[in-house]
Design a protein around this motif. Structure first.
Motif, PDB file in Angstrom:
ATOM      1  N   SER A  57       6.061  -6.700   1.720  1.00 28.51           N
ATOM      2  CA  SER A  57       5.785  -5.292   2.011  1.00 28.51           C
ATOM      3  C   SER A  57       4.362  -5.080   2.527  1.00 28.51           C
ATOM      4  O   SER A  57       3.954  -3.945   2.754  1.00 28.51           O
ATOM      5  CB  SER A  57       6.009  -4.427   0.766  1.00 28.51           C
ATOM      6  N   ARG A  64       7.819   3.526  -2.769  1.00 28.17           N
ATOM      7  CA  ARG A  64       9.188   2.993  -2.713  1.00 28.17           C
ATOM      8  C   ARG A  64      10.182   4.149  -2.733  1.00 28.17           C
ATOM      9  O   ARG A  64       9.926   5.191  -3.339  1.00 28.17           O
ATOM     10  CB  ARG A  64       9.477   2.061  -3.893  1.00 28.17           C
ATOM     11  N   TYR A  74      12.930  -5.519  -1.700  1.00 28.77           N
ATOM     12  CA  TYR A  74      13.707  -4.682  -2.610  1.00 28.77           C
ATOM     13  C   TYR A  74      13.631  -5.219  -4.032  1.00 28.77           C
ATOM     14  O   TYR A  74      13.300  -6.375  -4.276  1.00 28.77           O
ATOM     15  CB  TYR A  74      15.169  -4.587  -2.158  1.00 28.77           C
ATOM     16  N   THR A  95      10.929  -1.001  -0.912  1.00 34.94           N
ATOM     17  CA  THR A  95       9.520  -0.720  -0.677  1.00 34.94           C
ATOM     18  C   THR A  95       9.336  -0.247   0.755  1.00 34.94           C
ATOM     19  O   THR A  95       9.681  -0.958   1.697  1.00 34.94           O
ATOM     20  CB  THR A  95       8.659  -1.977  -0.913  1.00 34.94           C
TER      21      THR A  95
END
Length: 887
Positions: free
Chosen positions: A286, A621, A693, A705
């Protein structure tokens, strides 16, 4: 007692870029390679040197030292310098499966041209191992793998050598570098080093190798200069050590000697993401969302659109743009190096990465423009119609779904027809009147400025367009119709299609699947937490509590016959940075606008979030509520099939006391989709650029995310990563760009079902969601929408039919990961895969295709016509195109 043999392997791990730029790397490379070549030529006692299994370093070096080509080739041929099989050391979890294949294809082919490609799937530093890597290596005839990260000690059978197996059953003989790739970096015969450092390391390796006396000592590091003294040092060590025998060697020799002596039968399978012995950086997926999104866009265009489109063009007698694709792929491989795609770099380097991706994207758009124009022009000439547009299907399966495109017309109102006159129905998403501007006309009286009539730009959603497999169909624009279907505002608080209803009430949304009457309440919520980490890892702030959205605000609903959408907003007040969060100040407004979209006859809810971020040091998120109570596992795709992962990791209870390098948090990388299932039903999310995830078991939520923002390249003593900073740890490198200020958008789709998840449905939906088609209108009203429309290009083929199909794959359980021209030669290569648990027959049809052969990933023939694809396996099919279609 016989001595244990220690294979000292001199090497350099060569990062293409990192906290330094690629220009810095290449300048250093030229100097180091000059010295290496001279040393090996002058010292025959120096066995050899491994240059990180990358051919990119060779190409970069020869750009500035072309006169040394023969000298370098001679050393590669004689196995004194080892390069390949990679083009660059790619991250295996953050890039498309086909990108990994191409990286190896260009790496193996390039290294073989230099004289030898190393027979080792070498993985010294990437952050976790894709579970299909053994199968990819075998597809290139590679027998061995050596890796550092991702294996727990209790996964081993008291040996660092094991058989590494892919889901399709293919395996390679592997070795784990338990002490990393640098235990011998500072190798010395000095007594203090020998007794206090070297022998304890070797004793550790000996205890981990129950069935062999052959030990591997990688002796190198990041961007290191070759150690001139190693032959002399090895000689001195042998004279002073009564327990170990030292030999200068290479990875191939070590693996061949070790595996010839002992047949290790212990098998390890699955993705390798263990955090015990080395850091995996589970949350790097991320970091720098902008890089991940751009990479998704570029990979999709090249693999799913440009290459198949160029293949159609190639089959019609037009040139395949191999040279351009070579350039694009090689630039993309630089992006795919593990630090690069991870985003754990300096701001200067990340800026270069973005620029590289933008450049590749422009190249892809330009190439597709020229291909589409040439084909469409030839169709116009053959059909005698000017007002046409062509829909190209870049999948070897028939397209019978909706199409979205932009059309330019003189009139506001128009119809769309097939060539046989049958009307197609569509909705208008957006329509704008554009000024035609002015043009200069040369006359006998001189230049004159002439007003050009205006025209309409219309974004349309056309329902039920049937396009032949790997081909195209032609549609006509008939101007003057009066019953246009507009996507218009509605007073409703629900949207629906044949599959779903989304309703809004009291600030919350409910999603219902009609067939099963399965519903999830408040199915979208947002979570904001502090990020006290760095560019490698998210880190929670001790004592911090998640900030969750509550009621949403309904902004509006729009409906047409084929599309319905709902727009909502969530608003939070957040701490502006980490310091504010520590003292509990929340005064920064933070708004998330969401558009939910349902299309007729589509089993998907499309979701788009838009955020303008000005907050620092946080992670955002989206929490998607699922119908599954306490899901114990998730299902996602990785490579050519599904992978099942635990929602909780029991090692989280022991990792600190056992000294793991990083917390084994159950946060995972997503390639195309992830979901959960039970007898209660299932929910899957299909992503475009979102790569991370987690399943929140207690709440039954799937957490995707969206992004994380953090302003440091490295930081010591993180909550989930104790000890030194990752990367460069003796200097604080600030990365303000990584705070991700500015506007961002996030796209994914939700599929709710009363049934369990099915492999065929999942991969079929992913193909549909990723839009395996492109369009082009034959028009002269607008020459700016596609940049190259303003310029003249040659027309090698004058006439083409209105409909065309090259090849059709007639198997619902087989999917296509690549369609392209063969790397060497004129034939077509098509890679198909079978994600199901059973073998599937191959049924490939086409009037113009020649005989089919099976080839390996290196595109070398291995068998006659393919018959079946094994469970969870893939197969590469090659065929020629026969006959001349031009009219």
């Amino acid at each position: 007692m016989s001595k244990k043999r220690v294979y000292v392997v001199p090497h350099s791990h060569w990062d293409r870029e990192w906290y330094f730029t690629i220009e810095d790397s290449n300048l250093l490379l030229a100097e180091n390679m000059d010295h290496l070549i001279e040393l090996l030529e002058e010292n025959s006692d120096y066995h050899g040197y491994v240059f990180d299994a990358q051919i990119s370093v060779v190409e970069e070096y020869l750009k500035v030292r072309p006169h040394n080509s023969d000298r370098l080739r001679s050393l590669v041929e004689s196995k004194r310098i080892f390069v390949g099989p990679w083009y660059t050391q790619a991250d295996s979890l953050l890039v498309h499966k086909e990108s990994l294949v191409r990286n190896l294809l260009y790496g193996v082919k390039g290294a073989e041209k230099m004289g030898h490609s190393m027979n080792i799937g070498y993985l010294p530093d990437i952050f976790g191992q894709n579970h299909y890597l053994p199968s990819l290596f075998k597809g290139f005839g590679i027998d061995y793998a050596i890796l550092q990260r991702g294996v727990y000690t209790d996964q081993l059978d008291e040996n660092l050598n094991f058989r590494w197996q892919s889901p399709d059953g293919e395996e390679v003989q592997a070795n784990l570098m338990k002490l990393g790739y640098g235990p011998g970096k500072f190798l010395s015969a000095d007594e203090d080093f020998h007794k206090d450092r070297l022998q304890p390391m070797l004793d550790t390796l000996a205890t981990l190798n129950r069935d062999t006396n052959r030990l591997l000592l990688p002796s190198g590091g990041d961007q290191v200069l070759v150690r001139d003294h190693f032959p002399e040092t090895v000689e001195k060590l042998n004279a002073n050590d009564d327990r170990y025998e030292y030999v200068l060697s290479d990875y191939e020799t070590f693996m061949e000697d070790t595996w010839q002596e002992t047949s290790f039968d212990h098998v390890i399978e699955g993705e390798l993401i263990a955090t015990e012995g080395s850091r995996i950086h589970n949350t790097i997926s991320s970091q720098r969302y902008d890089i991940k999104k751009w990479n998704h866009i570029v990979e999709h265009k090249i693999i799913n659109q440009l290459e198949p489109l160029a293949t159609i063009r190639h089959s019609l007698g037009l040139r395949y743009p191999q040279e351009w694709l070579d350039d694009m792929w090689k630039n993309l491989f630089d992006v795919h190096a593990h630090d690069s795609i991870g985003g754990c770099n300096s701001d200067d380097t990340n800026e270069d990465i973005i620029k590289r991706l933008v450049k590749i994207n422009r190249q892809a758009d330009g190439l597709m423009n020229m291909i589409k124009r040439q084909i469409t022009k030839a169709v116009s000439e053959e059909t005698g119609s000017e007002d046409i547009f062509v829909v190209f299907n870049t999948m070897p399966k028939s397209h019978q779904k909706s199409v979205e495109t932009v059309l330019f017309t003189k009139d506001r109102d128009f119809d769309v027809h097939q060539l046989d006159g049958q009307r197609l129905y569509y909705s208008i998403r957006k329509q704008d009147y554009l000024s035609g501007g002015k043009k200069i006309v040369v006359t006998a009286e001189g230049d004159k400025e002439v007003e050009i009539p205006g025209y309409y730009r219309t974004e349309v959603h056309i329902a039920d367009v049937e396009v032949p497999a790997l081909g195209y169909t032609t549609l006509q624009i008939v101007e003057g119709a009066e019953d246009a279907d507009l996507l218009a505002s509605s007073e409703a608080d629900t949207i629906e299609n044949h599959s779903y209803v989304v309703s809004f009430s009291d600030g919350k949304m409910k999603l219902t699947e009609k067939d099963s009457e399965l519903s999830v309440e408040n199915f979208i919520q947002f979570e904001d937490t502090a990020d006290a980490g760095d560019s490698y890892d998210y880190s929670p702030l001790p004592g911090d509590e998640a900030i969750l959205t509550r009621e949403a605000k309904l902004i509006g609903v729009r409906k047409s016959s084929f599309v319905e959408e709902m727009t909502i907003e969530h608003e939070l007040f957040l701490p502006v940075d980490l310091d504010s969060r520590k003292v509990g100040v929340k005064d920064a407004p933070f708004t998330i606008r969401t558009v939910l979209e349902l299309r007729k006859e589509e089993d998907l809810l499309r979701v788009k979030h838009e955020i303008d971020n000005s907050v620092h040091d946080h992670r955002v998120r989206v929490l998607v509520q699922t119908p599954v109570e306490q899901p114990a596992t998730s299902i996602a795709d990785q490579g050519y099939s599904l992978i099942e992962r635990s929602s909780e990791n029991p090692r989280m209870d022991i990792w600190r006391e056992q000294g793991y390098k990083e917390a084994p948090v159950p946060i995972y990388t997503v390639e195309q989709f992830a979901g959960v299932e039970s007898d209660q039903g299932s929910l899957a999310a299909y992503t475009k650029g979102l790569k991370e995830y987690e399943v929140l078991k207690e709440k039954g939520q799937l957490a995707l995310t969206l992004f994380r923002s953090v302003g440091l390249l490295g930081r010591d003593d993180l909550e989930w990563r104790p000890g030194r900073a990752s990367g460069i740890n003796n200097k604080v490198v600030t990365t303000p760009d990584a705070q991700m200020e500015g506007e961002m958008s996030f796209d994914y789709a939700i599929q709710l079902s009363g049934d369990r998840l099915d492999a065929t449905t999942l991969f079929e939906t992913a193909d549909h969601y990723n839009e395996r088609y492109v369009t082009y209108q034959h028009q002269s009203l607008n020459t700016f929408e596609e940049r190259l429309d303003r310029f003249e290009i040659p027309q090698p083929v004058k006439h083409l039919p209105g409909d065309y199909s090259l090849v059709k794959l007639d198997n619902e359980n087989l999917f296509v990961s690549a369609v392209k021209k063969a790397h060497d030669g004129k034939d077509i290569v098509m890679r198909v895969y079978n994600p199901t648990q059973d073998s599937v027959e191959v049924d490939v049809r086409g009037d113009r295709i020649g005989s089919l052969t099976s080839v390996n990933l290196a595109e070398v023939t291995i068998d006659d016509a393919p018959h079946t694809v094994s469970a969870k396996g893939f197969q590469t099919i090659q065929f020629s195109v026969e006959g001349d279609l031009s009219l």
